[in-house]
Every structure is written in C-alpha cells, then in structure tokens.
Design an enzyme around this catalytic site. Structure first.
Site, short mmCIF file in Angstrom:
data_model
loop_
_atom_site.label_atom_id
_atom_site.label_comp_id
_atom_site.label_asym_id
_atom_site.label_seq_id
_atom_site.Cartn_x
_atom_site.Cartn_y
_atom_site.Cartn_z
N SER A 132 0.86 -1.18 0.00
CA SER A 132 0.00 0.00 0.00
C SER A 132 0.89 1.23 0.00
O SER A 132 2.08 1.14 0.35
CB SER A 132 -0.88 0.00 1.26
OG SER A 132 -1.49 1.26 1.48
N TYR A 145 -2.34 0.01 10.61
CA TYR A 145 -2.38 -0.38 9.19
C TYR A 145 -1.04 -0.05 8.53
O TYR A 145 -0.52 -0.85 7.74
CB TYR A 145 -3.52 0.37 8.49
CG TYR A 145 -3.70 0.01 7.03
CD1 TYR A 145 -4.26 -1.21 6.66
CD2 TYR A 145 -3.31 0.90 6.03
CE1 TYR A 145 -4.44 -1.53 5.31
CE2 TYR A 145 -3.49 0.58 4.69
CZ TYR A 145 -4.04 -0.63 4.34
OH TYR A 145 -4.22 -0.95 3.02
N LYS A 149 1.46 -2.76 6.68
CA LYS A 149 1.84 -2.67 5.28
C LYS A 149 3.35 -2.46 5.11
O LYS A 149 3.94 -2.91 4.13
CB LYS A 149 1.05 -1.55 4.60
CG LYS A 149 -0.42 -1.92 4.38
CD LYS A 149 -0.57 -3.19 3.54
CE LYS A 149 -2.01 -3.51 3.20
NZ LYS A 149 -2.15 -4.71 2.35
#
Length: 244
Positions: A132, A145, A149
């Site tokens: 990402s 998050y 990632k």
C-alpha cells in the site's frame, strides 16, 4: 502439465477480484482464495483464512497435486481499520491488522514458495504481495495499518534475498486510493462519507482521481509475467502519484 497456475488470496472483492480477471485474461488457471465466497473469473475457489497457515499449506499442496504446478501467487488478502492515534488504537485492531495484512502474507509465502521453487520453470515463477502507499508513508490515524503494510514490504524484500539464485521473483505492488470497499471504509474512518469522501482521499494522488482496480490489476499481472523478473525485490508504486 497444464498451463501456468496462479493462486490469489483476498479474491472475493476489490483488487483481488480484478486480479483474477487479469490473470485469467493472461492465460493462467486461477485459484481464488478468500474467507468469503469468490465470484470472480477463476477456475476454482476455496474458503480459507490466511491467518490459518496449516490450511494454506494444505490448499497449496492440493492445488499442485491436481494441477501439477504453481507458477504465480498473489497475496492480496487484507482488512482496514483505524481512525485513532496510535496510543488510542485498541489491541484487537492491532492484532487483526497484523494477523491478516502482515502475517497473512507471511503464511501465504510459507505455504506457496516451496511449490514455486518446484515449478517446471522457476525463472517464470512469481510471488506478488499487495502492500500500500501506507507501506512507504505514515497515514494519519492509521498507525496499525501503516505498520502492517510496512511489514508486507519487509516480507517481500526478505523473501527476495532468500530466493537469490533460484530464478523465482518476489515483488510488492503498492496501490494508492482505488475505488473499492476498502477506500470507502478508509474514508469513513476519517469521518468522510459518500462520493465526496472518496474524492477527498483520491485528491492526494497526482491523477486527482481514484484508481480503478483493473488498472492496478494490470500492474500485478505484469509482475506475474515473464517480464516481472526485472521487478524482483522491488516495490512497485501503482498509486497514481500519491503525494504529488
């Protein structure tokens, strides 16, 4: 031996479904994997949770036993959560993001890479993980998050180092804002709603629009192709110019 075989996790929606179609178009026999029912273009689908390493290993062995080979693996399974600063993020959010988004990629690699090494031509074999823009940038309110990632990028770089001399290539593809349910969920975490919320997130990309999943899926398909060998160990930023 059949033609090339690909396994895609996170295949029940969003980018994963688009990757199914892209690899099917490129002549792969595609196996879709998700915890939810898979309705995309694939030869077969399986309900498996990427947090279950044993189940993934059993599935990978079964696919090879029936098709005779495994040539490409796309680890696209992921979840999104957050909306609070790191020090207020609940443990259960951290655990889920780590277990699915990071450990899930690790589990997928551990289950599938031995079969890629044993493919008829390992020089054509590919492991592609979906990272990402959060794998390179810090994201406000999305610390867990972002950590997960970043770990996906670490898995790919470590794997590429372990694969030196084998011919198998490992690549990370980092999408930006794509028009998927995950983008809608991200907008909601920021208190943004509807099309206006999606447009606000997409405004941070140089294209000034949300990417269509099919656009990113073609980048993933390139990474899975013979030409993808040149991307070994790389992070491909398919993010429409994030931050421009």
């Amino acid at each position: 031996m059949s033609g090339p075989v690909a396994l895609v996790t996170g295949a029940a929606g969003g980018l994963g479904t688009a990757v199914l179609a892209a690899l099917d178009h490129d002549g792969f026999t595609v196996v879709g994997v998700d915890v939810a029912p898979v309705a995309g273009r694939c030869a077969e689908s399986h309900r498996v949770d990427v947090r279950d390493g044993a189940a993934l290993r059993e599935l990978a062995a079964d696919v090879v036993a029936r098709h005779g080979r495994l040539d490409a693996v796309v680890a696209a399974a992921a979840v999104m959560d957050g909306g609070t600063p790191l020090w207020e993020t609940p443990d259960e959010v951290v655990d889920e993001l780590w277990d699915v988004d990071a450990r899930g990629v690790w589990n997928t690699a551990r289950a599938c890479v031995p079969h890629l090494l044993a493919s008829p031509d390992p020089r054509q074999a590919r492991f592609v993980a979906i990272a990402s823009a959060a794998g390179e940038h810090g994201m406000f309110g999305l610390a867990a998050y972002t950590v997960a990632k970043h770990a996906v990028v670490g898995v790919v770089r470590g794997l590429a180092a372990d694969l030196v001399g084998t011919g198998v290539a490992a690549v990370a593809v980092s999408p930006g804002a794509m028009r998927t349910p995950m983008l809608t969920r991200t907008a909601e975490l920021y208190g943004l709603e509807g099309e206006a919320g999606v447009a606000e997130l997409a405004s941070h990309q140089g294209l000034r629009r949300a990417l269509d999943p099919t656009e990113v899926a073609r980048v993933v398909a390139l990474a899975c192709s013979p030409a993808g060998a040149a991307l070994n160990g790389s992070v491909v930023n398919a993010d429409g110019g994030f931050g421009l």
